[in-house]
Design a protein around this motif. Sequence first.
Motif, mmCIF file in Angstrom:
data_model
loop_
_atom_site.group_PDB
_atom_site.id
_atom_site.type_symbol
_atom_site.label_atom_id
_atom_site.label_comp_id
_atom_site.label_asym_id
_atom_site.label_seq_id
_atom_site.Cartn_x
_atom_site.Cartn_y
_atom_site.Cartn_z
ATOM 1 N N LEU A 165 33.410 51.115 29.206
ATOM 2 C CA LEU A 165 32.518 50.468 30.159
ATOM 3 C C LEU A 165 33.136 50.621 31.546
ATOM 4 C CD1 LEU A 165 31.812 47.159 28.200
ATOM 5 C CD2 LEU A 165 30.454 49.264 28.197
ATOM 6 N N ASN A 166 32.310 50.596 32.566
ATOM 7 C CA ASN A 166 32.821 50.724 33.926
ATOM 8 C C ASN A 166 33.778 49.573 34.245
ATOM 9 O OD1 ASN A 166 33.129 51.490 36.648
ATOM 10 N ND2 ASN A 166 31.445 50.144 37.264
ATOM 11 N N GLY A 167 35.033 49.929 34.548
ATOM 12 C CA GLY A 167 36.022 48.916 34.885
ATOM 13 C C GLY A 167 36.586 48.169 33.690
ATOM 14 N N GLN A 168 36.345 48.663 32.486
ATOM 15 C CA GLN A 168 36.793 47.962 31.278
ATOM 16 C C GLN A 168 38.308 47.773 31.247
ATOM 17 O OE1 GLN A 168 35.316 49.711 27.648
ATOM 18 N NE2 GLN A 168 36.806 48.652 26.361
ATOM 19 N N HIS A 169 39.041 48.719 31.827
ATOM 20 C CA HIS A 169 40.509 48.678 31.752
ATOM 21 C C HIS A 169 41.157 48.479 33.120
ATOM 22 C CE1 HIS A 169 38.945 51.158 28.402
ATOM 23 N NE2 HIS A 169 39.760 50.389 27.701
ATOM 24 N N THR A 170 40.373 48.013 34.095
ATOM 25 C CA THR A 170 40.901 47.875 35.448
ATOM 26 C C THR A 170 42.187 47.047 35.476
ATOM 27 O OG1 THR A 170 38.755 48.177 36.529
ATOM 28 C CG2 THR A 170 40.413 46.902 37.729
ATOM 29 N N ARG A 171 42.164 45.904 34.825
ATOM 30 C CA ARG A 171 43.332 45.009 34.895
ATOM 31 C C ARG A 171 44.570 45.626 34.244
ATOM 32 N NH1 ARG A 171 39.880 39.622 33.155
ATOM 33 N NH2 ARG A 171 38.586 39.549 35.040
ATOM 34 N N GLU A 172 44.403 46.223 33.064
ATOM 35 C CA GLU A 172 45.584 46.768 32.392
ATOM 36 C C GLU A 172 46.101 48.019 33.104
ATOM 37 O OE1 GLU A 172 44.514 49.470 28.656
ATOM 38 O OE2 GLU A 172 43.627 47.477 28.446
ATOM 39 N N VAL A 173 45.194 48.822 33.678
ATOM 40 C CA VAL A 173 45.636 50.019 34.400
ATOM 41 C C VAL A 173 46.412 49.632 35.656
ATOM 42 C CG1 VAL A 173 44.827 51.987 35.758
ATOM 43 C CG2 VAL A 173 43.858 51.555 33.493
ATOM 44 N N LEU A 174 45.910 48.654 36.390
ATOM 45 C CA LEU A 174 46.628 48.208 37.587
ATOM 46 C C LEU A 174 47.963 47.555 37.225
ATOM 47 C CD1 LEU A 174 43.706 46.831 39.775
ATOM 48 C CD2 LEU A 174 44.907 49.007 39.984
ATOM 49 N N ALA A 175 47.995 46.892 36.089
ATOM 50 C CA ALA A 175 49.275 46.349 35.618
ATOM 51 C C ALA A 175 50.249 47.486 35.316
ATOM 52 C CB ALA A 175 49.054 45.483 34.385
ATOM 53 N N ASP A 176 49.734 48.603 34.780
ATOM 54 C CA ASP A 176 50.574 49.774 34.539
ATOM 55 C C ASP A 176 51.192 50.282 35.835
ATOM 56 O OD1 ASP A 176 49.898 49.704 31.876
ATOM 57 O OD2 ASP A 176 48.481 51.362 31.973
ATOM 58 N N ALA A 177 50.438 50.130 36.935
ATOM 59 C CA ALA A 177 50.923 50.595 38.234
ATOM 60 C C ALA A 177 51.886 49.608 38.873
ATOM 61 C CB ALA A 177 49.742 50.848 39.166
ATOM 62 N N GLY A 178 52.127 48.464 38.222
ATOM 63 C CA GLY A 178 53.099 47.502 38.706
ATOM 64 C C GLY A 178 52.530 46.321 39.455
ATOM 65 N N LEU A 179 51.209 46.186 39.492
ATOM 66 C CA LEU A 179 50.612 45.035 40.172
ATOM 67 C C LEU A 179 50.661 43.812 39.253
ATOM 68 C CD1 LEU A 179 49.376 47.515 41.777
ATOM 69 C CD2 LEU A 179 47.498 45.974 42.333
ATOM 70 N N ASP A 180 50.996 42.678 39.830
ATOM 71 C CA ASP A 180 51.040 41.450 39.043
ATOM 72 C C ASP A 180 49.644 40.841 38.943
ATOM 73 O OD1 ASP A 180 50.590 39.553 41.352
ATOM 74 O OD2 ASP A 180 52.503 40.437 41.995
ATOM 75 N N PRO A 181 49.429 39.925 38.002
ATOM 76 C CA PRO A 181 48.091 39.341 37.808
ATOM 77 C C PRO A 181 47.519 38.712 39.070
ATOM 78 C CG PRO A 181 49.491 38.811 35.939
ATOM 79 C CD PRO A 181 50.378 39.459 36.955
ATOM 80 N N GLU A 182 48.350 38.089 39.885
ATOM 81 C CA GLU A 182 47.856 37.459 41.107
ATOM 82 C C GLU A 182 47.315 38.508 42.078
ATOM 83 O OE1 GLU A 182 49.459 34.549 44.717
ATOM 84 O OE2 GLU A 182 50.736 34.983 42.985
ATOM 85 N N SER A 183 48.027 39.622 42.225
ATOM 86 C CA SER A 183 47.574 40.693 43.121
ATOM 87 C C SER A 183 46.279 41.308 42.613
ATOM 88 C CB SER A 183 48.656 41.775 43.238
ATOM 89 O OG SER A 183 49.840 41.253 43.797
ATOM 90 N N ILE A 184 46.185 41.503 41.300
ATOM 91 C CA ILE A 184 44.956 42.058 40.716
ATOM 92 C C ILE A 184 43.794 41.099 40.951
ATOM 93 C CG2 ILE A 184 43.835 42.763 38.569
ATOM 94 C CD1 ILE A 184 46.631 43.635 37.575
ATOM 95 N N GLY A 185 44.038 39.814 40.784
ATOM 96 C CA GLY A 185 42.998 38.816 41.028
ATOM 97 C C GLY A 185 42.494 38.859 42.464
ATOM 98 N N ARG A 186 43.397 39.070 43.431
ATOM 99 C CA ARG A 186 42.977 39.152 44.834
ATOM 100 C C ARG A 186 42.109 40.386 45.066
ATOM 101 N NH1 ARG A 186 48.270 37.277 46.080
ATOM 102 N NH2 ARG A 186 48.975 39.422 46.462
#
Length: 408
Positions: free
Chosen positions: A364-385
Motif C-alpha cells: 500500500l502507498n506508504g505502508q512501510h514509511t515508518r520502518e524505512v525511515l527508522a532504517d535510515a536512523g530517524l527516531d519515532p519522534e522525528s518520524i511523527g513530526r
Amino acid sequence: MRVLEGVRVLDLSIAMSGPFAAMKLGDLGADVIKVEPLTGEWQRHAAAGGATGNEVNASFLSLNRNKRSLSVDLKSEAGLAALHRLVATADVFLQNYRPGVAQRLGVDYETLRAIRPDLVYVSISGYGETGPYARRPGQDLLLQAMSGALFSAGRPGQAPTPAPYFLVDAFAAYSAFEGALAALFHRQRTGEGQLVQVNMLDAIIAAQMQEISVRTVGGVPQRRGEAIHAHSYIRAPYGVYPTSDGYLALTFAEPARLAELLDEPGLASLDAERDGFERREEISTLVEARLRTRDTAHWLDVLGAAGVWCGPVYDYDELLADPQVRHNESFVSYEHPTEGRVTTPGFPFRLAASPPSVTRPAPLNGQHTREVLADAGLDPESIGRLEADGVVHSAAPASRPPAASPAL
C-alpha cells in the motif's frame, strides 16, 4: 539465503520499465524500497484494461511485489534530507525520470555518489540521456514504431501491427536488471560503484540482433507479402493460419512433407531453402487454403504426429489452463491485505540453490514509511513530526474486505 539478500534498492521509478526491473531484484531477495509521492505512484491510479481493485489495481500489483513503500514529498527540504539519509544505506538507486528531472530533485548520480561513493545508480530513459530525442516521451508504442520491427510482418498497404503488450518496456526492464547485476558484481570485485544508463530505444534495437544484422550484414531488406507470413526473414510457411474453427501456428515445415500431410500436390516439388523465400507467397497461399478445410484439433494431431512444428493459438484463459504452464508453475499467487488472493506471472528462471520467491505483496502507498525511515536512523519522534508536517505519508490499515481473485 536468496542471491541478493542484504542488498538494498531504492526504486524511484514509475510506470513499467523501472518498477519491473526493481521487482526482479526484489524477487532475488533484495530489500526494495519503493519511494513514492504522497499520493502514490502514478501506476496506482491508472487501471490497465479497466481492471481496478479495492485499493490497489492489477497493473500496480503486477509490477511491485517484494517491495516496501516509503511515501515522501521529495520537493520538501525535510523529505529530500530523509531520502539522502536512506541513500547512505543503499546499494542500488533506480530511476526513470526524464533527463534533467533527477538533478532538479537533488537525486542525480553526482549528488548521490557524494553520499554513497560505491552506489550503483541505474537510470532508464526513453531515447538516451542526451541527443536530439532525449526529451521525447519514452512510450512503448512509439518506440516499437521507431524500432523498424513492425515492417518485418504483415501485408503491403496495411498498417503495421504492434505487439499487443509493452514489449519495449519489458526489454528495457530486463536490460536495467542485467545492468544492475553486472554493476553489483563489478563493485564486489573492485569496491567501485558506477552509473548504469539504459534506454528503451537501444533495448529494442538490441533485441533484434538477428533481424537487423540480416539487413546490415547480409544486405537483405524487409519485404512484406500479400499472403500470411509472420516474419520477413524466415522462409515460408511461417505464421498463424485460419482453420475451420480457429487458428494454428505453423513454423519451419518442409513443403514436400506438407504436400503429403495436407494433400496439396502443389507443394510437392518445392524445396524449403531454395523456394522458401523466393516463392513465399505461393507456399503460404497453398498452405492457408488447405488448413481452412479442417479444425485445429485435426491439424494438431496430423501435423504433430508427423513431427511438423505447429501449435495452438491461445487466449489468456487457455494459457492459464495449459498443463505445461501448470507443471512449470509459471504463475505465483499470494495474499494481499486489500485485494485478496493475487495471481500474477512468476519467475522466468530457476535457481536451484537460491530460488526467487514472493515474500512481500505489492505494498500500500506508504505502508512501510515508518520502518524505512527508522532504517535510515530517524527516531519515532522525528518520524511523527514528518507525518504531522505532511512530508511523509503512512498507510492506514486496510478498511475494505479482500476481493476474490480469479482462480488459476
